[in-house]
Design a protein around this motif. Structure first.
Motif, PDB file in Angstrom:
ATOM      1  N   SER A 111      68.079  -7.977 -60.744  1.00  0.00           N
ATOM      2  CA  SER A 111      67.612  -6.694 -60.229  1.00  0.00           C
ATOM      3  C   SER A 111      66.891  -6.831 -58.896  1.00  0.00           C
ATOM      4  CB  SER A 111      66.669  -6.034 -61.238  1.00  0.00           C
ATOM      5  OG  SER A 111      65.627  -6.920 -61.555  1.00  0.00           O
ATOM      6  N   GLU A 112      66.574  -8.055 -58.494  1.00  0.00           N
ATOM      7  CA  GLU A 112      65.869  -8.237 -57.221  1.00  0.00           C
ATOM      8  C   GLU A 112      66.163  -9.621 -56.656  1.00  0.00           C
ATOM      9  OE1 GLU A 112      61.798  -6.731 -57.684  1.00  0.00           O
ATOM     10  OE2 GLU A 112      61.319  -7.984 -55.931  1.00  0.00           O
ATOM     11  N   PHE A 113      66.344  -9.697 -55.341  1.00  0.00           N
ATOM     12  CA  PHE A 113      66.638 -10.986 -54.694  1.00  0.00           C
ATOM     13  C   PHE A 113      65.669 -11.196 -53.523  1.00  0.00           C
ATOM     14  CE2 PHE A 113      70.628  -9.456 -56.328  1.00  0.00           C
ATOM     15  CZ  PHE A 113      71.368 -10.573 -56.695  1.00  0.00           C
ATOM     16  N   THR A 114      65.241 -12.437 -53.330  1.00  0.00           N
ATOM     17  CA  THR A 114      64.586 -12.790 -52.065  1.00  0.00           C
ATOM     18  C   THR A 114      65.076 -14.166 -51.660  1.00  0.00           C
ATOM     19  OG1 THR A 114      62.692 -13.445 -53.418  1.00  0.00           O
ATOM     20  CG2 THR A 114      62.380 -11.508 -52.052  1.00  0.00           C
ATOM     21  N   ASP A 117      62.579 -20.030 -47.724  1.00  0.00           N
ATOM     22  CA  ASP A 117      62.881 -21.406 -47.273  1.00  0.00           C
ATOM     23  C   ASP A 117      64.293 -21.819 -47.677  1.00  0.00           C
ATOM     24  OD1 ASP A 117      60.316 -21.616 -46.273  1.00  0.00           O
ATOM     25  OD2 ASP A 117      59.526 -22.320 -48.199  1.00  0.00           O
ATOM     26  N   GLY A 118      65.239 -20.921 -47.524  1.00  0.00           N
ATOM     27  CA  GLY A 118      66.636 -21.236 -47.818  1.00  0.00           C
ATOM     28  C   GLY A 118      66.982 -21.173 -49.299  1.00  0.00           C
ATOM     29  N   SER A 119      65.976 -20.979 -50.177  1.00  0.00           N
ATOM     30  CA  SER A 119      66.260 -20.895 -51.618  1.00  0.00           C
ATOM     31  C   SER A 119      66.343 -19.431 -52.052  1.00  0.00           C
ATOM     32  CB  SER A 119      65.156 -21.550 -52.430  1.00  0.00           C
ATOM     33  OG  SER A 119      65.117 -22.908 -52.160  1.00  0.00           O
ATOM     34  N   ILE A 120      67.214 -19.197 -53.030  1.00  0.00           N
ATOM     35  CA  ILE A 120      67.380 -17.825 -53.519  1.00  0.00           C
ATOM     36  C   ILE A 120      66.512 -17.638 -54.762  1.00  0.00           C
ATOM     37  CG2 ILE A 120      69.062 -16.203 -54.500  1.00  0.00           C
ATOM     38  CD1 ILE A 120      71.132 -17.806 -52.678  1.00  0.00           C
ATOM     39  N   ALA A 131      60.100  -7.521 -70.296  1.00  0.00           N
ATOM     40  CA  ALA A 131      59.478  -8.411 -69.306  1.00  0.00           C
ATOM     41  C   ALA A 131      60.489  -8.728 -68.206  1.00  0.00           C
ATOM     42  CB  ALA A 131      59.028  -9.708 -69.982  1.00  0.00           C
ATOM     43  N   ILE A 132      59.958  -9.159 -67.067  1.00  0.00           N
ATOM     44  CA  ILE A 132      60.813  -9.547 -65.931  1.00  0.00           C
ATOM     45  C   ILE A 132      60.646 -11.044 -65.718  1.00  0.00           C
ATOM     46  CG2 ILE A 132      61.230  -9.263 -63.442  1.00  0.00           C
ATOM     47  CD1 ILE A 132      61.506  -6.564 -64.353  1.00  0.00           C
ATOM     48  N   ARG A 133      61.746 -11.760 -65.623  1.00  0.00           N
ATOM     49  CA  ARG A 133      61.659 -13.195 -65.371  1.00  0.00           C
ATOM     50  C   ARG A 133      62.038 -13.469 -63.904  1.00  0.00           C
ATOM     51  NH1 ARG A 133      65.549 -16.555 -68.856  1.00  0.00           N
ATOM     52  NH2 ARG A 133      63.920 -16.605 -70.422  1.00  0.00           N
ATOM     53  N   THR A 134      61.248 -14.322 -63.256  1.00  0.00           N
ATOM     54  CA  THR A 134      61.560 -14.732 -61.876  1.00  0.00           C
ATOM     55  C   THR A 134      62.114 -16.146 -61.931  1.00  0.00           C
ATOM     56  OG1 THR A 134      59.702 -13.422 -61.097  1.00  0.00           O
ATOM     57  CG2 THR A 134      60.580 -15.043 -59.556  1.00  0.00           C
ATOM     58  N   GLU A 135      63.241 -16.386 -61.262  1.00  0.00           N
ATOM     59  CA  GLU A 135      63.843 -17.722 -61.281  1.00  0.00           C
ATOM     60  C   GLU A 135      64.215 -18.157 -59.875  1.00  0.00           C
ATOM     61  OE1 GLU A 135      66.149 -18.624 -65.308  1.00  0.00           O
ATOM     62  OE2 GLU A 135      66.767 -16.741 -64.430  1.00  0.00           O
ATOM     63  N   LYS A 136      64.018 -19.435 -59.619  1.00  0.00           N
ATOM     64  CA  LYS A 136      64.450 -19.994 -58.342  1.00  0.00           C
ATOM     65  C   LYS A 136      65.721 -20.781 -58.611  1.00  0.00           C
ATOM     66  CE  LYS A 136      62.637 -22.920 -54.662  1.00  0.00           C
ATOM     67  NZ  LYS A 136      61.407 -23.511 -54.157  1.00  0.00           N
ATOM     68  N   ALA A 137      66.794 -20.398 -57.926  1.00  0.00           N
ATOM     69  CA  ALA A 137      68.079 -21.051 -58.180  1.00  0.00           C
ATOM     70  C   ALA A 137      68.144 -22.365 -57.412  1.00  0.00           C
ATOM     71  CB  ALA A 137      69.196 -20.122 -57.747  1.00  0.00           C
ATOM     72  N   THR A 141      75.584 -23.517 -54.856  1.00  0.00           N
ATOM     73  CA  THR A 141      76.156 -22.172 -54.919  1.00  0.00           C
ATOM     74  C   THR A 141      75.511 -21.450 -56.100  1.00  0.00           C
ATOM     75  OG1 THR A 141      78.258 -22.967 -54.039  1.00  0.00           O
ATOM     76  CG2 THR A 141      78.306 -20.858 -55.169  1.00  0.00           C
ATOM     77  N   VAL A 142      74.892 -20.323 -55.806  1.00  0.00           N
ATOM     78  CA  VAL A 142      74.198 -19.580 -56.865  1.00  0.00           C
ATOM     79  C   VAL A 142      75.107 -18.437 -57.312  1.00  0.00           C
ATOM     80  CG1 VAL A 142      72.140 -18.217 -57.395  1.00  0.00           C
ATOM     81  CG2 VAL A 142      71.982 -20.151 -55.813  1.00  0.00           C
ATOM     82  N   VAL A 143      75.388 -18.390 -58.613  1.00  0.00           N
ATOM     83  CA  VAL A 143      76.286 -17.357 -59.147  1.00  0.00           C
ATOM     84  C   VAL A 143      75.466 -16.370 -59.963  1.00  0.00           C
ATOM     85  CG1 VAL A 143      78.327 -16.916 -60.577  1.00  0.00           C
ATOM     86  CG2 VAL A 143      78.163 -19.053 -59.267  1.00  0.00           C
ATOM     87  N   VAL A 144      75.566 -15.092 -59.606  1.00  0.00           N
ATOM     88  CA  VAL A 144      74.805 -14.072 -60.345  1.00  0.00           C
ATOM     89  C   VAL A 144      75.712 -12.892 -60.690  1.00  0.00           C
ATOM     90  CG1 VAL A 144      72.668 -14.631 -59.090  1.00  0.00           C
ATOM     91  CG2 VAL A 144      74.106 -12.770 -58.276  1.00  0.00           C
TER      92      VAL A 144
END
Ligand SMILES: Cc1cc2nc3c(=O)[nH]c(=O)nc-3n(C[C@H](O)[C@H](O)[C@H](O)COP(=O)(O)OP(=O)(O)OC[C@H]3O[C@@H](n4cnc5c(N)ncnc54)[C@H](O)[C@@H]3O)c2cc1C
Length: 312
Positions: A111-114, A117-120, A131-137, A141-144
């Motif tokens: 639901s949200e992307f940022t 430093d080059g990481s998604i 709850a909302i989970r925040t993850e650093k990929a 190649t990040v597949v969503v």
């Protein structure tokens, strides 16, 4: 900050505008994998794609997920940083398959992307929306998977230039053979594009009573929607019309919730409405914590009066 190369994969032309718009915000180069024709490819370019890879449409004998291996090879060759797959049933299958081909896993319903430093970095709901989970990929190649309602669609620009590349994909049916193809039964409704929506819930005692809400919707020029129990439990409305964490996410100017309690799983589908109105007979109903205008009252008394006033 942006990444270099964002891919959009969708089996639904209606999702191209929003996904391309999101891809443009996140990446320098936007490529779209389409299962369609050249007209649809031209439309994708007008909506923000720099290039479109045209894979064949699914037909009597091929399902689009059978192209997953070829798509994964393309993503690898083009060094895709981020792959946004539209979260249709087929899209989810493709996302899982290409992620596994690329040696990673798919992150679902983002639901949200940022980009930092080059990481998604992505956010998505867990525990049924509680709850909302925040993850650093961490993968190259990040597949969503992404649904509609996450990004604001860009308007079409027919003067945009881009490349259309026709692909002759290998077909990997992975042991599944198509025996028959039938048109889907159900409604073709694009609720996420509606600007006014009237939502109905279990406060209605019978299907017949929904006519009151339908009359209000017709007077207001609004689409009808519902809570999940109305579609899945009662089956009074089609599944395409239920709103929430497992249903459609609305981006309306106004949402009028009638006889809906306001459980979190419903509210995540409506809390982007610019104006939220609720009618409920229970003054302690959770929905009243979210509304701009709340009306405590019995549907069966309040609704006929509102309709009468509008008609007068
Ligand atoms: C994993 C999971 C996913 C889910 N996903 C979704 C989802 O995507 N979308 C969704 O909608 N739900 C979803 N749900 C279900 C959700 O938790 C709620 O059960 C559901 O939203 C409740 O629907 P409702 O508000 O219509 O019914 P209820 O919660 O029963 O509320 C009915 C409301 O009507 C009011 N009412 C009754 N009679 C009247 C009257 N005469 N006049 C005025 N008001 C009246 C009552 O006060 C009550 O507040 C999910 C649940 C789970 C566990």
């Amino acid at each position: 900050m942006t990444v270099n190369n964002v891919f959009v994969i969708t089996d639904n032309q209606n999702a191209v505008a929003e996904l391309c718009s999101g891809a443009r915000q996140l990446g320098d180069q936007v490529s779209v994998v389409l299962f369609g024709d050249k007209n649809q490819a031209a439309e994708a370019i007008a909506l923000g794609a720099d290039q479109v890879y045209l894979f064949g449409q699914s037909g009597d004998s091929v399902m689009i997920e059978a192209y997953s291996k070829s798509i994964a090879e393309l993503l690898h060759a083009e060094k895709a940083d981020l792959v946004m797959v539209y979260s249709s049933v087929r899209g989810k299958l493709i996302a899982g398959r290409i992620a596994s081909q690329l040696g990673t896993s798919a992150l679902s319903n983002i639901s949200e992307f940022t980009v930092e430093d080059g990481s998604i970095i992505v956010k998505h709901m867990v525990y049924g929306g509680a709850a909302i989970r925040t993850e650093k990929a961490l993968s190259d190649t990040v597949v969503v998977t992404v649904g509609t309602g996450v990004f604001e669609a860009m308007s079409k620009d027919a003067t945009r230039q881009g490349k259309v590349i026709e692909v002759n994909p290998d077909v990997d049916n992975a042991g599944i053979r198509v025996l028959e193809t039938r048109p889907k039964q159900g409604e073709l409704v694009n609720l996420s594009a509606a600007k006014r929506v009237v939502g109905v819930g279990r406060g209605f005692a019978s299907k017949d009573d929904l006519k009151m809400a339908e009359e209000l919707a017709a007077l207001a020029g609004a689409e009808m929607a519902c809570s999940r129990p109305i579609a899945e439990g009662e089956k009074w409305m089609s599944k395409e019309r239920y709103v929430g964490v497992t249903g459609v996410v609305l981006k309306t100017d106004i949402y009028i919730a009638i006889g809906i309690s306001g459980q979190i799983q419903h509210m995540v589908g409506v809390n982007q409405a610019k104006t939220l109105v609720a009618i409920n007979k229970d003054k302690n109903a959770p929905i009243f914590k979210h509304v701009d205008i709340g009306l405590v009252g019995d549907i069966y008394k309040v609704l006929p009066q509102i309709i009468e006033k509008i008609k007068a």
